[in-house]
Write an enzyme that holds these catalytic residues in place. Structure first.
Site, PDB file in Angstrom:
ATOM      1  CD  GLU A 140      -1.043   0.627   3.678  1.00 48.27           C
ATOM      2  OE1 GLU A 140      -1.514   1.759   3.509  1.00 48.27           O
ATOM      3  OE2 GLU A 140      -1.171  -0.023   4.728  1.00 48.27           O
ATOM      4  CE  LYS A 185      -6.357   7.151   6.219  1.00 46.84           C
ATOM      5  NZ  LYS A 185      -6.473   7.348   7.683  1.00 46.84           N
ATOM      6  CB  VAL A 235      -5.806  -1.664   4.309  1.00 46.51           C
ATOM      7  CG1 VAL A 235      -6.307  -3.101   4.196  1.00 46.51           C
ATOM      8  CG2 VAL A 235      -4.467  -1.617   5.041  1.00 46.51           C
ATOM      9  CG  ASP A 248     -12.939   6.482  13.447  1.00 44.70           C
ATOM     10  OD1 ASP A 248     -12.885   5.777  12.419  1.00 44.70           O
ATOM     11  OD2 ASP A 248     -12.063   7.319  13.738  1.00 44.70           O
ATOM     12  CB  SER A 260     -10.931   1.266   9.458  1.00 53.31           C
ATOM     13  OG  SER A 260     -10.282   1.305   8.210  1.00 53.31           O
ATOM     14  CB  ALA A 261     -13.542   2.087   4.646  1.00 53.36           C
ATOM     15  CG  ASP A 262      -8.485  -0.451   6.170  1.00 47.11           C
ATOM     16  OD1 ASP A 262      -8.712   0.195   5.127  1.00 47.11           O
ATOM     17  OD2 ASP A 262      -7.489  -0.266   6.891  1.00 47.11           O
ATOM     18  CE  LYS A 272      -1.276   1.335  14.439  1.00 47.62           C
ATOM     19  NZ  LYS A 272      -1.258   0.439  13.320  1.00 47.62           N
TER      20      LYS A 272
HETATM   21  N1  PSU Z   1      -1.895   1.411  10.511  1.00 50.96           N
HETATM   22  C1  PSU Z   1      -0.559   1.655  10.490  1.00 50.96           C
HETATM   23  N2  PSU Z   1      -0.044   2.423   9.506  1.00 50.96           N
HETATM   24  C2  PSU Z   1      -0.826   2.956   8.534  1.00 50.96           C
HETATM   25  C3  PSU Z   1      -2.235   2.680   8.552  1.00 50.96           C
HETATM   26  C4  PSU Z   1      -2.719   1.909   9.554  1.00 50.96           C
HETATM   27  O1  PSU Z   1       0.166   1.193  11.354  1.00 50.96           O
HETATM   28  O2  PSU Z   1      -0.311   3.670   7.662  1.00 50.96           O
HETATM   29  C5  PSU Z   1      -3.089   3.208   7.444  1.00 50.96           C
HETATM   30  C6  PSU Z   1      -3.472   2.092   6.470  1.00 50.96           C
HETATM   31  O3  PSU Z   1      -3.398   2.599   5.156  1.00 50.96           O
HETATM   32  C7  PSU Z   1      -4.921   1.818   6.828  1.00 50.96           C
HETATM   33  C8  PSU Z   1      -5.377   3.180   7.246  1.00 50.96           C
HETATM   34  O4  PSU Z   1      -5.673   1.308   5.754  1.00 50.96           O
HETATM   35  O5  PSU Z   1      -4.291   3.726   7.977  1.00 50.96           O
HETATM   36  C9  PSU Z   1      -6.634   3.138   8.083  1.00 50.96           C
HETATM   37  O6  PSU Z   1      -7.103   4.435   8.244  1.00 50.96           O
HETATM   38  P1  PSU Z   1      -8.555   4.657   8.854  1.00 50.96           P
HETATM   39  O7  PSU Z   1      -8.420   4.188  10.271  1.00 50.96           O
HETATM   40  O8  PSU Z   1      -8.783   6.130   8.720  1.00 50.96           O
HETATM   41  O9  PSU Z   1      -9.485   3.803   8.047  1.00 50.96           O
HETATM   42 MN    MN Z   2     -11.973   6.223  10.490  1.00 48.40          MN
END
Ligand code: PSU
Ligand code: MN
Length: 306
Positions: free
Chosen positions: A28, A90, A110, A142, A144-146, A163
């Site tokens: 990614e 992003k 992701v 909140d 994540s869309a992941d 994490k």
């Molecule tokens: N966790 C990490 N490093 C990162 C990310 C997550 O340790 O760079 C990034 C990844 O690209 C993941 C994104 O898909 O953060 C998730 O962001 P959000 O929580 O806004 O969906």
């Molecule tokens: Mn989010």
């Protein structure tokens, strides 16, 4: 079979490997632009690509450049993403069509990397950590869309667990609801990114890349549209002290709350604060676990290709 999408550019080397059924590993670009500082972000991205090659697979770093969806970018393009950092959008699922229509750049999360990898015909993707259900999500919503992407796009994501900036229990519940299997490579316990332990269990422990590849192949043959999450513990010698990292995470979350950091800015903000609080130790661990995941993903991709 060459997949065709008018917005997609597959690097010739990647296309050739796919045509010849050789292993390819997607990587990614949000981790480059938003996940690490310059120049470590560029050094790491190049080292991860090299590690994939040394492990017998072809790397395909995924990004959006001038509205083109790229599966495989050059070292110069990696440098561009590293130098521009957070000035690059992003990009998650919702952003891909907009950036493409506008002809803009995007660093693929992701979720976005899974979408583009799937369009390109790549099945295995290595990263550091995925997004998940944030702590306090019962109020902020909140999530994540992941996680939804894992439920609807058939790509395997190899990571070092999640994490504890996230609510790991709720993240596992969400994945369970969505039918996404969480595999532990050589472990029954979900790794927590910087540490090998989390106090939570994975769904299945698997000790061989081939076992993981076989399970994924069956999932595909059954016509499931979903992905799979493979969690790979950070090597012991690079793991952080459980109390040190969790104190840093709690402090970073408190700072974010005080500043009102929200939405897509949350994860990058917390990563940077944790790095500052740990005097850079968290970044060192982060780099090592990504390399470790690149090695495992390459072995799984090789087993799948066979
Ligand atoms: N966790 C990490 N490093 C990162 C990310 C997550 O340790 O760079 C990034 C990844 O690209 C993941 C994104 O898909 O953060 C998730 O962001 P959000 O929580 O806004 O969906
Ligand atoms: Mn989010």
């Amino acid at each position: 079979m060459e997949p065709f999408c008018q917005y997609l550019d597959i690097a010739p080397e990647v296309q050739q490997a796919l045509n010849e059924h050789r292993p390819v590993v997607a990587l990614e670009s949000t981790i480059i632009s938003h996940g690490m500082p310059y120049p470590q972000n560029v050094e790491t991205a190049l080292k991860v690509e090299q590690t994939v090659r040394e492990s017998g697979a072809i790397p395909a770093t995924i990004a959006i450049i001038g509205g083109r969806l790229k599966a495989g970018i050059s070292a110069e393009e990696i440098d561009y993403f590293g130098k521009k950092g957070v000035a690059i959008t992003k990009a998650s699922r919702r952003d891909i069509p907009i950036l493409t229509a506008k002809g803009e750049d995007g660093a693929a999360t992701v979720a976005a990397t899974m979408i583009i990898a799937h369009l390109a015909g790549i099945q295995v993707f290595a990263t550091g950590g995925i997004g998940g259900v944030h702590r306090g999500a019962e109020v902020t919503m909140d999530i994540s869309a992941d996680l939804d992407e894992l439920a609807r796009t058939p790509v395997m994501v190899v990571c070092a667990g999640a994490k504890s900036i996230l609510d790991l229990g709720l993240t596992l519940e969400y994945l369970e609801t969505k039918g996404v299997p969480v595999i532990g490579f050589g472990t029954e316990e979900l790794p927590a990114f910087y540490t090998r332990k989390s106090g939570f269990q994975v769904n299945y422990r698997m000790d061989e890349p081939k076992a993981i590849a076989d399970a994924f192949a069956v999932q595909q043959q059954l016509g499931y549209r979903s992905g799979m999450l493979v969690t790979n513990p950070i090597p012991q010698e690079y793991a952080m002290d459980y109390d040190v990292i969790n104190t840093a995470i709690n402090e970073a979350i408190a700072r974010a709350a005080k500043l009102g950091i929200k939405g897509k800015d949350t994860t990058p903000y917390l990563l940077n604060e944790i790095k500052e609080i740990t005097g850079g130790k968290s970044l060192d661990a982060n780099i090592q676990l990504v390399l470790n995941n690149a090695r495992l993903a390459s072995r799984i991709a090789a087993a799948l290709a066979r």
